[in-house]
Design a protein around this motif. Structure first.
Motif, PDB file in Angstrom:
ATOM      1  N   LEU A 162       0.242  -1.324  -0.172  1.00 14.05           N
ATOM      2  CA  LEU A 162       0.307   0.258  -0.366  1.00 14.05           C
ATOM      3  C   LEU A 162       0.716   1.179  -0.009  1.00 14.05           C
ATOM      4  O   LEU A 162       0.724   2.332  -0.564  1.00 14.05           O
ATOM      5  CB  LEU A 162      -0.824  -0.276   1.021  1.00 14.05           C
ATOM      6  N   ASP A 163       2.392   0.836   0.639  1.00 14.85           N
ATOM      7  CA  ASP A 163       3.217   2.414   0.933  1.00 14.85           C
ATOM      8  C   ASP A 163       4.596   2.287   0.988  1.00 14.85           C
ATOM      9  O   ASP A 163       4.858   1.738   2.212  1.00 14.85           O
ATOM     10  CB  ASP A 163       2.295   3.529   2.112  1.00 14.85           C
ATOM     11  N   PRO A 164       5.297   2.069  -0.208  1.00 10.83           N
ATOM     12  CA  PRO A 164       6.452   1.004   0.140  1.00 10.83           C
ATOM     13  C   PRO A 164       7.783   2.214   0.658  1.00 10.83           C
ATOM     14  O   PRO A 164       8.298   1.589   1.053  1.00 10.83           O
ATOM     15  CB  PRO A 164       6.852   1.171  -1.417  1.00 10.83           C
ATOM     16  N   ASP A 165       7.061   3.558   0.316  1.00 11.88           N
ATOM     17  CA  ASP A 165       7.932   4.784   0.978  1.00 11.88           C
ATOM     18  C   ASP A 165       8.058   4.751   2.027  1.00 11.88           C
ATOM     19  O   ASP A 165       8.929   4.729   3.172  1.00 11.88           O
ATOM     20  CB  ASP A 165       7.458   6.080   0.177  1.00 11.88           C
ATOM     21  N   ALA A 166       6.248   4.421   2.961  1.00  8.09           N
ATOM     22  CA  ALA A 166       6.323   3.856   4.319  1.00  8.09           C
ATOM     23  C   ALA A 166       6.750   3.360   5.349  1.00  8.09           C
ATOM     24  O   ALA A 166       7.606   3.395   6.062  1.00  8.09           O
ATOM     25  CB  ALA A 166       5.492   5.058   5.059  1.00  8.09           C
ATOM     26  N   VAL A 167       6.838   1.950   4.261  1.00  6.12           N
ATOM     27  CA  VAL A 167       7.099   1.234   4.658  1.00  6.12           C
ATOM     28  C   VAL A 167       8.389   0.407   4.479  1.00  6.12           C
ATOM     29  O   VAL A 167       8.509  -0.433   3.227  1.00  6.12           O
ATOM     30  CB  VAL A 167       6.208  -0.350   4.921  1.00  6.12           C
ATOM     31  N   ASP A 168       9.581  -0.318   4.883  1.00  5.56           N
ATOM     32  CA  ASP A 168      10.656  -1.006   4.398  1.00  5.56           C
ATOM     33  C   ASP A 168      10.635  -1.913   5.317  1.00  5.56           C
ATOM     34  O   ASP A 168      11.211  -2.265   5.876  1.00  5.56           O
ATOM     35  CB  ASP A 168      11.896  -0.622   4.971  1.00  5.56           C
ATOM     36  N   MET A 169       9.862  -3.110   4.390  1.00  6.38           N
ATOM     37  CA  MET A 169       9.583  -3.970   4.612  1.00  6.38           C
ATOM     38  C   MET A 169      10.552  -4.980   4.977  1.00  6.38           C
ATOM     39  O   MET A 169      10.834  -5.727   6.545  1.00  6.38           O
ATOM     40  CB  MET A 169       9.227  -5.077   3.612  1.00  6.38           C
ATOM     41  N   ALA A 170      11.463  -5.570   4.083  1.00  7.46           N
ATOM     42  CA  ALA A 170      12.950  -5.945   5.387  1.00  7.46           C
ATOM     43  C   ALA A 170      13.479  -5.820   6.407  1.00  7.46           C
ATOM     44  O   ALA A 170      13.574  -6.556   7.065  1.00  7.46           O
ATOM     45  CB  ALA A 170      13.968  -6.051   3.914  1.00  7.46           C
ATOM     46  N   ALA A 171      13.611  -4.520   6.509  1.00  8.11           N
ATOM     47  CA  ALA A 171      14.331  -3.905   7.992  1.00  8.11           C
ATOM     48  C   ALA A 171      13.144  -4.378   9.025  1.00  8.11           C
ATOM     49  O   ALA A 171      13.484  -4.442   9.925  1.00  8.11           O
ATOM     50  CB  ALA A 171      14.077  -1.835   7.831  1.00  8.11           C
ATOM     51  N   ALA A 172      11.481  -3.780   8.497  1.00  8.26           N
ATOM     52  CA  ALA A 172      10.756  -4.104   9.289  1.00  8.26           C
ATOM     53  C   ALA A 172      10.589  -5.990   9.744  1.00  8.26           C
ATOM     54  O   ALA A 172      11.107  -6.447  11.517  1.00  8.26           O
ATOM     55  CB  ALA A 172       9.836  -3.742   9.249  1.00  8.26           C
ATOM     56  N   PHE A 173      11.131  -6.208   8.645  1.00 10.61           N
ATOM     57  CA  PHE A 173      11.191  -8.172   8.958  1.00 10.61           C
ATOM     58  C   PHE A 173      12.975  -8.091   9.872  1.00 10.61           C
ATOM     59  O   PHE A 173      13.245  -9.379  11.169  1.00 10.61           O
ATOM     60  CB  PHE A 173      11.502  -8.881   7.812  1.00 10.61           C
ATOM     61  N   GLY A 174      13.369  -7.500   9.822  1.00 11.16           N
ATOM     62  CA  GLY A 174      14.752  -7.533  10.607  1.00 11.16           C
ATOM     63  C   GLY A 174      14.675  -7.490  12.345  1.00 11.16           C
ATOM     64  O   GLY A 174      15.027  -7.806  12.653  1.00 11.16           O
ATOM     65  N   ASN A 175      13.599  -6.146  12.589  1.00 15.63           N
ATOM     66  CA  ASN A 175      13.525  -5.595  13.658  1.00 15.63           C
ATOM     67  C   ASN A 175      12.938  -6.990  14.095  1.00 15.63           C
ATOM     68  O   ASN A 175      12.334  -7.104  15.777  1.00 15.63           O
ATOM     69  CB  ASN A 175      12.071  -4.231  13.796  1.00 15.63           C
ATOM     70  N   PHE A 176      11.582  -7.660  13.905  1.00 17.05           N
ATOM     71  CA  PHE A 176      11.016  -8.663  13.844  1.00 17.05           C
ATOM     72  C   PHE A 176      11.839 -10.051  14.552  1.00 17.05           C
ATOM     73  O   PHE A 176      11.941 -10.747  15.797  1.00 17.05           O
ATOM     74  CB  PHE A 176      10.467  -9.689  14.064  1.00 17.05           C
ATOM     75  N   LEU A 177      12.290 -10.532  14.128  1.00 17.87           N
ATOM     76  CA  LEU A 177      13.680 -11.427  14.423  1.00 17.87           C
ATOM     77  C   LEU A 177      14.801 -10.323  15.119  1.00 17.87           C
ATOM     78  O   LEU A 177      15.107 -11.181  16.603  1.00 17.87           O
ATOM     79  CB  LEU A 177      14.945 -11.251  13.271  1.00 17.87           C
ATOM     80  N   ARG A 178      14.905  -9.449  15.853  1.00 18.21           N
ATOM     81  CA  ARG A 178      15.332  -9.264  17.082  1.00 18.21           C
ATOM     82  C   ARG A 178      14.348  -8.929  18.731  1.00 18.21           C
ATOM     83  O   ARG A 178      14.651  -9.611  18.997  1.00 18.21           O
ATOM     84  CB  ARG A 178      15.435  -7.093  16.603  1.00 18.21           C
ATOM     85  N   LEU A 179      13.186  -8.873  18.187  1.00 13.15           N
ATOM     86  CA  LEU A 179      12.733  -9.186  18.965  1.00 13.15           C
ATOM     87  C   LEU A 179      12.419 -10.128  19.270  1.00 13.15           C
ATOM     88  O   LEU A 179      12.680 -10.385  20.510  1.00 13.15           O
ATOM     89  CB  LEU A 179      10.807  -8.895  18.310  1.00 13.15           C
TER      90      LEU A 179
END
Lengths: 187, 187
Positions: A162-179
């Motif tokens: 929906l909003d590729p400029d607002a959400v960096d999918m790979a970085a966000a998934f990396g954050n989930f792995l940190r979680l």
């Protein structure tokens, strides 16, 4: 099914993938795919009677290509898969749109997605167990964390599409792995 | 818009919500909604020219009803919201199906969902900041964790809608909250 017929079906699925990559979900009409593969639309319907049937075949074929032997899977490969997906919006869009439709009554893709999740959740639990043993740092079991891992991947795809400029999918998934990793991963 | 017209639109949206609850996404046709509210289908089209326009109005109305003042939101209320959603599959199915469609080219629901996420992510970041301050136990910032929180809620809805016996949506979301909490929440 004859060998010839199987080959033709493989050609059609490959052509559909190309059309999806170029024109997206809506542009991937049966007519456009038929033209790409050199069939009449009537001829194409002989192999795939509906657009949904063809798209399910495309997604199932992608599952085959993306498949990694169970003993090889690692959490960091999942991050690579998400990065890779961020470079192929057409197929991600097709997956996400069809997943959405599949939850409606009697949709032809419902069985595909239900079976896919029934197999993906235990696969992901196995990946988590290989990484963390029987308990993650948070105290969750691999079986408890697996549906969350799958949900995050799917949910991030919608926000990103929906909003590729607002959400960096790979970085966000990396954050989930940190979680998953917990506080010990800090610093 | 006249008051009379606004009231009529509110009646239609309420009727649509009832029809969705009873018959699901596919059963909620413009004809069924028109009948419920005592309009001809032509009369209904005057207020909502397409099924998508009507469903977006229903979802926007739900957003209003579900809205909690920012200062009141807490993470455990989110868990209650997920539990509540598990009791209203019709509207969750409508949300999930329309979200899926919205990622396709030129879909009328695209703007609704894009704007919704642009507002929900910062709201969730504010909830996380109220709970954890500027860093979660995992080291993530509230802004990094917010898209994951939203993704998990959306993604779990798909797994649950497809296979409610296999996925306990509220319990799974509770597990995600444990993940946010980190190891200190154990025992």
């Amino acid at each position: 099914m004859s060998l010839r017929s199987e080959e033709r079906r493989a050609d059609i699925v490959r052509a559909a993938l190309e059309v999806i990559a170029e024109r997206g979900y809506r542009g991937a009409t049966l007519g456009a795919v038929a033209q790409r593969v050199g069939l009449t639309q009537q001829g194409l319907l002989h192999y795939y009677p509906t657009k949904e049937a063809l798209l399910i075949a495309v997604l199932a074929e992608r599952d085959q290509w993306d498949a990694v032997p169970a003993r090889v899977w690692r959490l960091d490969l999942l991050r690579s898969l998400v990065e890779y997906n961020a470079m192929r919006p057409g197929i991600v869009q097709t997956f996400s749109a069809l997943l959405g439709e599949s939850v409606t009554e009697g949709h032809p893709a419902r069985a595909y997605f239900t079976e896919r999740y029934a197999s993906v959740r235990p696969s992901m639990a196995a990946v988590l167990r290989a990484e963390y043993g029987d308990r993650l740092p948070s105290g969750l079991t691999p079986e408890q964390a697996a549906p969350l891992l799958v949900a995050v991947m799917d949910g991030l795809q919608y926000q990103w599409l929906l909003d590729p400029d607002a959400v960096d999918m790979a970085a966000a998934f990396g954050n989930f792995l940190r979680l998953l990793e917990g506080p010990s991963a800090q610093g």
